[in-house]
Design a protein around this motif. Structure first.
Motif, short mmCIF file in Angstrom:
data_model
loop_
_atom_site.label_atom_id
_atom_site.label_comp_id
_atom_site.label_asym_id
_atom_site.label_seq_id
_atom_site.Cartn_x
_atom_site.Cartn_y
_atom_site.Cartn_z
N GLY A 11 0.82 -1.21 0.00
CA GLY A 11 0.00 0.00 0.00
C GLY A 11 0.85 1.26 0.00
O GLY A 11 0.56 2.23 -0.71
N MET A 12 1.92 1.26 0.80
CA MET A 12 2.81 2.43 0.83
C MET A 12 3.52 2.60 -0.50
O MET A 12 3.67 3.73 -0.99
N THR A 15 1.03 4.00 -3.01
CA THR A 15 0.78 5.41 -2.71
C THR A 15 1.96 6.27 -3.15
O THR A 15 1.78 7.32 -3.77
N PHE A 16 3.16 5.81 -2.88
CA PHE A 16 4.37 6.55 -3.29
C PHE A 16 4.45 6.62 -4.81
O PHE A 16 4.80 7.66 -5.38
N LEU A 18 1.95 6.53 -6.99
CA LEU A 18 0.95 7.49 -7.46
C LEU A 18 1.40 8.93 -7.22
O LEU A 18 1.19 9.81 -8.06
N LEU A 19 2.01 9.18 -6.07
CA LEU A 19 2.52 10.51 -5.78
C LEU A 19 3.58 10.92 -6.80
O LEU A 19 3.56 12.04 -7.31
#
Length: 81
Positions: A11-12, A15-16, A18-19
């Motif tokens: 998940g991290m 998220t990273f 996508l950022l």
């Protein structure tokens, strides 16, 4: 590592990722703008050192067909009104 930790890590990372995908275009644009600004500044500095006067043309200027047509249309409107 147990299952919960692996899920949290995935998940991290997502998220990273996508950022990074969202921020990357603006970073590329900022770098490009800085490069263009530097090129413009260098061109202006090079131009101020060498002032070359513009040569005027010895040929007489003739209005284009569009100008001639527009002038004719304007004069006809004034006469008819």
């Amino acid at each position: 590592m147990n299952g919960n930790q692996i899920e949290a890590l995935i998940g991290m990372l997502v998220t990273f990722g996508l950022l990074v995908l969202m921020v990357l275009p603006s970073v590329i644009g900022a770098v490009r703008d800085r490069r263009v600004d530097r090129q413009i500044r260098e061109a202006q500095e090079g131009r101020t050192g060498e002032e070359v006067p513009q040569k005027s043309s010895s040929r007489s200027t003739v209005p284009s067909t569009a100008t001639w047509y527009a002038e004719g249309r304007r004069s006809k409107k004034l006469v008819s009104s």
